[in-house]
Structures are given as C-alpha cells and as structure tokens.
Scaffold this motif. Structure first.
Motif, PDB file in Angstrom:
ATOM      1  N   UNK A  77       1.130  -1.097  -0.170  1.00 29.08           N
ATOM      2  CA  UNK A  77       0.255   0.040   0.325  1.00 29.08           C
ATOM      3  C   UNK A  77       0.613   1.185   0.088  1.00 29.08           C
ATOM      4  N   UNK A  78       1.213   2.106  -1.369  1.00 25.35           N
ATOM      5  CA  UNK A  78       1.780   2.814  -1.309  1.00 25.35           C
ATOM      6  C   UNK A  78       1.053   4.086  -0.458  1.00 25.35           C
ATOM      7  N   UNK A  79       0.200   4.488  -0.726  1.00 28.08           N
ATOM      8  CA  UNK A  79      -0.477   6.527   0.364  1.00 28.08           C
ATOM      9  C   UNK A  79      -0.217   5.152   1.631  1.00 28.08           C
ATOM     10  N   UNK A 147      -8.904   6.484   7.984  1.00 30.39           N
ATOM     11  CA  UNK A 147      -7.655   6.232   8.118  1.00 30.39           C
ATOM     12  C   UNK A 147      -6.900   5.737   7.597  1.00 30.39           C
ATOM     13  N   UNK A 148      -5.919   5.840   7.564  1.00 23.64           N
ATOM     14  CA  UNK A 148      -4.492   5.686   6.620  1.00 23.64           C
ATOM     15  C   UNK A 148      -4.421   4.067   5.929  1.00 23.64           C
ATOM     16  N   UNK A 149      -4.536   2.836   7.296  1.00 23.44           N
ATOM     17  CA  UNK A 149      -4.716   1.845   7.163  1.00 23.44           C
ATOM     18  C   UNK A 149      -5.395   1.777   6.319  1.00 23.44           C
ATOM     19  N   UNK A 150      -6.429   1.731   6.199  1.00 17.02           N
ATOM     20  CA  UNK A 150      -7.862   1.865   4.940  1.00 17.02           C
ATOM     21  C   UNK A 150      -7.763   2.306   3.687  1.00 17.02           C
ATOM     22  N   UNK A 151      -6.549   3.497   3.932  1.00 14.92           N
ATOM     23  CA  UNK A 151      -7.073   3.964   2.525  1.00 14.92           C
ATOM     24  C   UNK A 151      -7.238   3.935   1.142  1.00 14.92           C
ATOM     25  N   UNK A 152      -6.532   2.451   0.853  1.00 11.59           N
ATOM     26  CA  UNK A 152      -6.847   1.681  -0.133  1.00 11.59           C
ATOM     27  C   UNK A 152      -8.363   1.469  -0.645  1.00 11.59           C
ATOM     28  N   UNK A 153      -9.315   1.373   0.550  1.00 15.37           N
ATOM     29  CA  UNK A 153     -10.195   0.909  -0.482  1.00 15.37           C
ATOM     30  C   UNK A 153     -11.168   2.722  -0.588  1.00 15.37           C
ATOM     31  N   UNK A 154     -10.826   3.157   0.057  1.00 15.55           N
ATOM     32  CA  UNK A 154     -11.044   4.881  -0.953  1.00 15.55           C
ATOM     33  C   UNK A 154     -10.760   5.384  -1.687  1.00 15.55           C
ATOM     34  N   UNK A 155      -9.108   4.661  -1.949  1.00 15.62           N
ATOM     35  CA  UNK A 155      -8.149   4.747  -3.636  1.00 15.62           C
ATOM     36  C   UNK A 155      -9.624   4.141  -4.377  1.00 15.62           C
ATOM     37  N   UNK A 156     -10.007   3.201  -3.957  1.00 18.02           N
ATOM     38  CA  UNK A 156     -10.688   2.272  -5.320  1.00 18.02           C
ATOM     39  C   UNK A 156     -11.932   2.889  -5.847  1.00 18.02           C
ATOM     40  N   UNK A 182      -4.431   7.417 -10.860  1.00 20.16           N
ATOM     41  CA  UNK A 182      -4.854   5.509 -11.082  1.00 20.16           C
ATOM     42  C   UNK A 182      -3.669   5.045 -10.354  1.00 20.16           C
ATOM     43  N   UNK A 183      -2.297   5.859 -11.383  1.00 21.14           N
ATOM     44  CA  UNK A 183      -0.760   4.561 -10.647  1.00 21.14           C
ATOM     45  C   UNK A 183      -1.135   5.113  -8.956  1.00 21.14           C
ATOM     46  N   UNK A 184      -1.412   5.761  -8.458  1.00 22.67           N
ATOM     47  CA  UNK A 184      -0.870   5.744  -6.383  1.00 22.67           C
ATOM     48  C   UNK A 184      -1.894   5.253  -6.292  1.00 22.67           C
ATOM     49  N   UNK A 185      -3.552   5.053  -7.041  1.00 18.01           N
ATOM     50  CA  UNK A 185      -4.284   3.834  -6.575  1.00 18.01           C
ATOM     51  C   UNK A 185      -4.159   2.964  -6.649  1.00 18.01           C
ATOM     52  N   UNK A 186      -3.523   2.084  -7.831  1.00 14.75           N
ATOM     53  CA  UNK A 186      -3.157   1.037  -8.798  1.00 14.75           C
ATOM     54  C   UNK A 186      -2.270   0.710  -7.207  1.00 14.75           C
ATOM     55  N   UNK A 220      -0.308  -1.589 -15.641  1.00 14.62           N
ATOM     56  CA  UNK A 220       0.728  -1.051 -14.931  1.00 14.62           C
ATOM     57  C   UNK A 220       0.807  -2.257 -13.901  1.00 14.62           C
ATOM     58  N   UNK A 221       0.357  -0.625 -12.842  1.00 17.43           N
ATOM     59  CA  UNK A 221      -0.363  -1.109 -11.323  1.00 17.43           C
ATOM     60  C   UNK A 221      -0.521  -2.205 -10.955  1.00 17.43           C
ATOM     61  N   UNK A 222      -1.113  -2.702 -11.605  1.00 16.48           N
ATOM     62  CA  UNK A 222      -1.809  -3.914 -11.433  1.00 16.48           C
ATOM     63  C   UNK A 222      -0.813  -5.369 -11.353  1.00 16.48           C
ATOM     64  N   UNK A 223       0.137  -4.983 -12.345  1.00 15.64           N
ATOM     65  CA  UNK A 223       0.948  -6.365 -13.128  1.00 15.64           C
ATOM     66  C   UNK A 223       2.004  -5.672 -11.887  1.00 15.64           C
TER      67      UNK A 223
END
Length: 433
Positions: A77-79, A147-156, A182-186, A220-223
C-alpha cells in the motif's frame, strides 16, 4: 472538452456553476457531514489498528526509500506507507494528525471527482451534493474514512470515478494528473486493481487515446501488485482464507443492500438465522435484485451503459474483495462486519440512487427519492444512536496519551482497537526517540 461517451449528456436548461466552485461545494458538504458523524476523530485523532502496530512500528526504524516499499502481510500500500512515513517528520504526539488528515484528503479527492462525474453526465449539481451526504453516512465508511490503514478502499472509489468521469485530451496536463492518481491508487492495494475489467469496458466504449491510456496505467499498476503477491505468497497464504464460493453473494446482499436501509443491529441479530441453503439463496437473490432495480432506476438519467457499468462494478468489487478477505465469508454475514470489503459496492449504489433522483420519468424519481430518504434517515439514526459504530468513532487520542507521559521516560502509545502498544521515549519538547 467533450464528455465521456458512456451515456447521454443532458443539461436540462441549467446554467452550471464554474467546475471548481461546484467541486469545492461538494467537498465541503461531505466534510461537514463527516465532521458531524465523527467529530472526535477530527478533533482528537487516534491511530487505527495496523497503522500503529504494523506500519508505524516498522516504518519509524526505516529510511524513507525502504519505508515506501514496505509490504505488510503480502499487501503493498503505497499511500499508507507514505502517510505513516510522513508522520515520522512530526513529534510523536502529532502522528495521528498526519495519518488522519492525509486519509481525509483522499476522501475529498473522491468528492472532487464525484462532482466531475455528475457534470460529465449532465446531471444537476445537487445530485453530487446528495451523493456526498450519503457517501459520508455509509455504514462501511465508518471503517474506511479517516484511516491511513484503510485508504486503499477510498482509492478504489477514486479510481472508479476517474474511470467514469469526463473524457480529456490524452496528452494534456489534467490527463497526466489523472494518470498519476490512477497509478497511486493501483499501487495502494488491490481494491483499485480489481476494477481492471471496468477500465477495459470503459476504454472500449470511449475508443479514445485517453481511455486506453487509463487502462494501460491501471494494467501496469496491477502487474506490480501481482509481482508483489508472487514474491510474498507465503505471507498471503498464512493470513487469507480465500473465500472462493458463491456464498460471497450473501454478505454482499446484506451489506450492499439491506445495510443501507435497515438498522445494523437488526441485521446482526438476524444473521444467525441465515444458516440454511434456502435462506442464503433467497437473500442472495434479494441482493442481486436490489442492485438490478437501482440500476434500472438510474438508467433514465445516466443511460443504460453507465448504469450497467456501476451495477457490475458493485458486484465485481464485493465478490473479489471477499475472495481475498482476511475473514471467513460466514463471519461477514452481518450488517457491518468487514464493511471495508463492501465499501465500493455501497458507493456504486449511492451513485445510482443519486442519479435516479434526476430521472425524467416520474416513477424512477419517486423510487429513487424513497430509497434515498431511507438511506439518509438510516445514516442519521445510526449517527444519533452511536451504537455499533462507536468502535470506529472512538479510541485513545495519541496527543493525549503522549501528554500524559513523563518526559524522558518510556511511554506506551496504544492504537485502536487492536494491535501491540508502541513504546516511545518522550523528551522535554515532546519529541520521540
């Protein structure tokens, strides 16, 4: 600049405000609702779960470059890494201010893109305002926002709104900013990457360089994420049960549909009764029927294709997120447990309902109005009750814990609600060592 060709653009004779002003208004409405929902988290922020015991505890001993590449439980999780790493730059009493408000910025970016999505489809600007209120009150939002932990869901959600927003010149500055987002979200977890099929369908529908470029960025992010998974598959198999079963439709039905209009405690109480195959099949059918019904309501204002894309994204996200969930599927048969896995699905339902409010037909408008009223009323009542949600809206303030420490002594800082305590030494000026 043309709008995305995912459906008809209908201005309805309105004079739309300047885009920036409209977007700021949508962000302000979301922020005000969120502040009323969870004032303590904004005034006395705390560390949530893994961002304390896992991320902060590891990242504070690593240089920035290595910290940004940290992989936790096989998940990159980059962010989250960046937010917690940024917290290293402030005194320990202020680290939760950084993680909380950095996560808030991502949520506000979603609202900014929400307003762009509304304008791209020619919907009245108040549609975005209503959607912003509903988003702030979502049951799954308690676990996700701030929540920084769960920011991946907001990114989606941010990735989805970028994908379905207005079309742009592929080589322009605004397009480049979208590619970067998009790259950061991925690169911030898999929830954005599983939207790959949505990006493919949108690119095929657009048939523009901008659409194909977005698909390439997400691919690319998925890869990269797939590479991380392969490199850390031992960690992943140790913590994830992989729920490959049609039973994933049952929690989806409860949390994407029923949880938006019924009390969470009521659903939690009824969950044990769903232990028979017949009951589960019936509930799954109800959930799929509700999603189809909401999509039909929104078709009049959005167009058939955008409504189908949002409905499909809601199912895709919930199913795929449950497959890789940290919990067993039977444990998520509830009104809110594991709500983060259904966050994007709930967001899709909200977007469809809000769009339905602007339908040309009287019946779709009435149906959307009734359901929107139920969602808003349920959200407000849950805020007033502060019952099941209290675990997400409370917790020990990091600043208050540090202020209670003796200068120069070893101090224990607690993340909420789980995770090991963090040991720090507080100096005379509040610095941690």
């Amino acid at each position: 600049m043309s709008a995305i060709p995912l459906g008809p653009v209908r201005i309805r004779g309105m004079v739309l405000p300047r885009p920036a002003a409209s977007s700021l208004l949508t962000c302000g409405i979301f922020l005000a609702t969120l502040a009323l929902r969870s004032p303590a988290l904004l005034l006395r922020p705390r560390l949530w779960a893994e961002e304390g015991g896992l991320y902060w505890e590891r990242l504070r001993h690593l240089p920035i470059r290595k910290g940004l590449g940290l992989v936790v439980n096989g998940n990159y999780q980059l962010l989250t890494n960046a937010f917690v790493a940024a917290a290293k730059l402030v005194p320990v009493r202020d680290i939760a201010w950084v993680t909380t408000y950095a996560a808030l910025i991502v949520s506000l970016l979603c609202c900014w893109m929400l307003d762009g999505w509304v304008r791209a489809h020619g919907l009245p600007r108040w549609v975005g305002a209503v959607a912003a209120v509903m988003l702030a009150l979502l049951p799954a939002g308690y676990e996700v926002y701030l929540s920084a932990t769960n920011v991946q869901w907001t990114c989606s959600l941010l990735a989805l709104l970028i994908c379905l927003g207005e079309d742009l010149p592929a080589g322009g500055v605004r397009a480049a900013l979208r590619y970067a987002l998009l790259a950061v979200c991925g690169l911030t977890g898999l929830p954005s990457c599983i939207l790959g099929p949505v990006f493919l369908v949108a690119a095929w529908r657009r048939r523009t360089a901008y659409g194909w470029a977005m698909l390439a960025v997400m691919a690319a992010a998925s890869a990269v994420q797939i590479g991380v998974i392969l490199a850390h598959r031992g960690q992943i198999s140790a913590v994830r049960p992989f729920n490959v079963s049609l039973l994933v439709l049952v929690p989806m039905a409860m949390q994407e549909g029923l949880a938006l209009v019924l009390p969470i405690n009521f659903l939690n109480a009824g969950a044990p009764g769903l232990d028979t195959l017949a009951a589960r099949v019936q509930l799954a059918a109800v959930g799929l029927g509700l999603i189809a019904g909401v999509a039909a309501i929104a078709r009049d204002s959005l167009g058939r294709f955008p409504a189908l894309v949002l409905a499909g994204a809601s199912v895709l996200a919930s199913v795929m997120n449950q497959v890789g969930a940290l919990e067993q599927v039977q444990d998520m048969v509830s009104g809110g447990r594991g709500g983060r896995y259904f966050f994007l699905g709930q967001c899709c339902i909200v977007l469809l309902l809000a769009a339905g409010l602007a339908a040309r037909g009287k019946l779709p408008r009435i149906m959307a109005g009734v359901m929107t009223t139920l969602v808003l009323a349920g959200g407000v009542l849950e805020v007033a009750a502060r019952d099941w949600s209290s675990v997400f809206t409370t917790g020990p303030s990091v600043a208050e814990q540090v202020d209670g420490c003796r200068p120069g002594a070893m101090c224990r800082i607690r993340a909420w609600p789980v995770g090991p305590e963090i040991l720090v030494t507080v100096g005379d000026e509040g610095e941690s060592h």
